[in-house]
Design a protein around this motif. Structure first.
Motif, PDB file in Angstrom:
ATOM      1  N   ALA A 427       0.966  -1.355  -0.094  1.00  0.00           N
ATOM      2  CA  ALA A 427       0.031   0.118  -0.008  1.00  0.00           C
ATOM      3  C   ALA A 427       0.897   1.481  -0.033  1.00  0.00           C
ATOM      4  N   ILE A 450      -0.994  -0.740  -4.362  1.00  0.00           N
ATOM      5  CA  ILE A 450      -1.846   0.034  -4.394  1.00  0.00           C
ATOM      6  C   ILE A 450      -1.542   1.427  -4.231  1.00  0.00           C
ATOM      7  N   ASP A 451      -1.833   2.507  -4.995  1.00  0.00           N
ATOM      8  CA  ASP A 451      -1.545   3.722  -4.996  1.00  0.00           C
ATOM      9  C   ASP A 451      -2.502   4.577  -5.763  1.00  0.00           C
ATOM     10  N   ALA A 472      -5.882   2.803  -0.375  1.00  0.00           N
ATOM     11  CA  ALA A 472      -5.357   1.474   0.082  1.00  0.00           C
ATOM     12  C   ALA A 472      -6.486   1.152   1.434  1.00  0.00           C
ATOM     13  N   LEU A 478      -8.974  -3.467  -0.987  1.00  0.00           N
ATOM     14  CA  LEU A 478      -8.265  -4.629  -0.684  1.00  0.00           C
ATOM     15  C   LEU A 478      -8.570  -5.859  -0.991  1.00  0.00           C
TER      16      LEU A 478
END
Length: 637
Positions: A427, A450-451, A472, A478
């Motif tokens: 994340a 994840i960004d 995130a 998620l």
């Protein structure tokens, strides 16, 4: 004096009460200030307060905000933004002006008045949008950067608008009294009119303008360092604050004297100072004033909403507000597609800038003073501007609660398989998470990243990484990233509160998941420990240990001795963390937690004893090595 104190106390207590409640409800601080202002409206009216004068004073918060924004931008970065600055910003202003002008003419307004209304409503709220983007951590996203480009262009566009509006004056509206009102638009609240370009020809005004801009750049590049070096000799913190305010106010004054936007001038000064060694000092000195003035500005906007006018024409006013937001959002949406903003960034860009802005109030006063818009029409336009600003936090809530989950549910790629041996979620892929990702990838592990930066993530996709855009901390994202089957979650985002929030959720929902969390500081370590995380990495800890080792070597220790002491320090520090974390209380300041304070003192004494023992042993070994070397030299001689 009593009236001033009463007014200041009233504004402060309203903000202190309303903003925490709004933030707790997820509404954001801006909406909290606006609600506080609405609640204060009747009281301010009863006291006979000149709300417009307060608003002009509070608008200086926007000036300070743009100075701080400029400090974050190096000239090189600003040059790289030129395509979006001119393309997105220019087309947004032109498109909105054209749309509003056409609608106003359709309702029977003269083309001069219609064009002026278009210019007034084409601007968006720099104060609200930048404040909200920063609060939500969206300023560095692609949509956030595009929004900033448009806002900056709009601030620059105010200058030609102020030059054009007098040329559109309607003879029937322009009266002698209007000319006297024009002075107030330029902010001569001190009681005198001083303008360096009055009476000058076009080319002379241009030369004076260029000279003023050059002076701003020169002050930032050549004068600020000597000034701050001189002040540093006094070793008084308040002088730094006074000097910072002096620079910002002085540059704003210079810009006003030549008829330019003070916000533009301070922004340029900030850009020039972006590489200065005093940058962080300036930020810390100016930021509290910026926050207070912006809060006051938002409250004056809320207090200035004319609910009597709204009650008299609810359908027309609310319809105009909805139409303005829809028109601006439509123009922004089209531009977002043209400039290839993707999905969530497109929504952020379109909805975030759909309101009118604070400079509209300035332009409206200027238009009535110059006989372009009649007072009877300026009043409802001002109400439309204020209501659109009031609705902006609601648009961000709509984006956050409705649009984003829908987009994320459609945009994640369930058909992208996660590698059987690569059940790792990272994340955040900035300077912290990016290094972890490269190390894991180099070791043969597949990662899911994840960004918020879609451009960054698109680049990662080309290298075979499975990536997701978004926040995130969202459970649905998620899930799409495969957290139910993941072995490791690396939390590398740069928001302290969100890191803690994500740790709590992940460990509560997936107790068998290994969570490696980034800690911002020592207190954050304790918060994460209390949340159940046992693999915590302080973001600057290892580099600080290395710096300490280098400092010991600079003071005369050899590399082996310095390494021995730094290793012992690290061992003692790591051993103490679980003990202190067990005594730390989230609801009690550390200095008021007696058991914690006592343990820190006890551990500190033990550290001093052991580290000094290590130092003595290292010095003894060094002396033995010196004697042995000298003996060998004698024998060999």
């Amino acid at each position: 004096m009593t009236g001033f104190l009463l007014l200041a106390f009233t504004f402060l207590i309203a903000g202190v009460i309303a903003v925490p409640i709004a933030s707790r409800l997820g509404l954001g601080s801006v909406l909290g200030y606006l609600i506080a202002g609405i609640a204060l409206g009747p009281l301010i009216g009863a006291l006979g307060v000149d709300l417009v004068s307060i608003q002009h004073f509070a608008e200086f918060g926007v000036v300070m905000m743009l100075f701080l924004v400029g400090l974050e931008l190096e000239p090189k970065l600003l040059w790289e933004m030129r395509a979006r600055l001119l393309g997105l910003g220019g087309l947004q202003v032109l498109g909105t002006v054209a749309g509003v002008t056409g609608i106003a003419m359709a309702f029977g307004q003269p083309w001069q008045t219609a064009l002026t209304i278009g210019m007034v409503l084409s601007l968006s709220s720099t104060a609200i949008v930048l404040q909200t983007l920063n609060e939500k951590g969206l300023a560095r996203s692609d949509g956030g950067r595009a929004s900033f480009s448009v806002l900056l262009f709009q601030d620059i566009a105010v200058i030609p608008m102020l030059a054009i509006i007098p040329l559109l004056a309607l003879p029937d509206l322009f009266a002698g009294g209007h000319a006297a009102e024009a002075a107030a638009v330029h902010g001569e609240s001190a009681g005198f009119d001083l303008n360096l370009v009055d009476g000058l020809g076009g080319w002379q005004r241009a030369l004076v303008t260029l000279a003023a801009i050059g002076a701003v750049i020169g002050i930032g590049a050549y004068l600020t360092r000597p000034i701050f070096r001189y002040i540093a000799r006094a070793k008084m913190r308040e002088l730094f604050t006074a000097a910072a305010l002096m620079i910002v106010i002085g540059i704003a004054l210079l810009m006003t004297l030549v008829g330019l936007s003070p916000a533009l001038g301070t922004f340029l000064a900030g850009v020039v100072l972006a590489n200065s060694e005093y940058r962080h000092e300036l930020e810390s000195d100016i930021d509290p004033f910026r926050g207070l003035l912006l809060g006051l500005f938002f409250m004056t906007v809320g207090a200035g909403i004319n609910f009597a006018l709204l009650a008299a024409n609810p359908a027309a006013i609310l319809g105009a507000v909805a139409g303005l937001i829809a028109l601006k959002a439509g123009v922004l949406w089209v531009l977002a597609r043209i400039f290839k903003l993707q999905g969530a960034d497109r929504w952020l860009f379109a909805l975030g800038l759909a309101q009118a802005g604070e400079f509209a109030f300035v332009l409206l006063a200027f238009t009535t003073a110059n006989g372009v818009i009649p007072d009877a029409l300026a009043a409802p336009i001002s109400l439309i501007v204020a209501l659109s600003m009031l609705l902006t936090p609601a648009l961000f809530i709509l984006l956050d609660k409705v649009v984003m989950p829908h987009y994320l549910a459609r945009s994640t790629r369930p058909d992208d398989p996660i590698e059987p041996d690569g059940k790792i979620i990272i994340a955040g892929h900035g300077r912290f998470g990016g290094i972890i990702n490269r190390m894991l990838s180099s070791a043969g592990h597949a990662t899911t990243v994840i960004d918020y930066s879609s451009e960054h993530l698109e680049a990662l996709r080309t290298f075979g990484f499975q990536v997701h855009f978004g926040d995130a901390t969202r459970p649905d994202l998620l899930q799409a990233a495969g957290i139910a089957e993941a072995k490791l979650l690396v939390i590398a985002i740069d928001d302290k509160a969100k890191i803690t929030e994500l740790v709590r959720y992940a460990l509560h929902t997936y107790p068998d998941l290994h969570v490696l969390a980034r800690a911002i500081d020592r207190d954050h370590v304790y918060e994460l420990w209390a949340a159940g995380c046992r693999d915590i990495v302080r973001e600057t800890y290892d580099s600080s240990i290395r710096a300490g080792r280098s400092a010991l070597q600079a003071l005369g220790l050899n590399p082996r001795q310095a390494a021995r002491i730094s290793d012992e320090f690290e061992r003692l520090d790591r051993a103490s963390m679980p003990v202190l974390a067990g005594l730390y209380r989230l609801d009690t300041p550390p200095h008021l937690n007696a058991p914690y304070v006592a343990k820190v003192k006890e551990i500190s004494e033990e550290w001093d004893r052991q580290l000094r023992g290590q130092m003595a042993e290292a010095e003894a070994e060094d002396a033995e090595d010196t004697e042995r070397t000298a003996g060998e030299d004698v024998i060999s001689g």
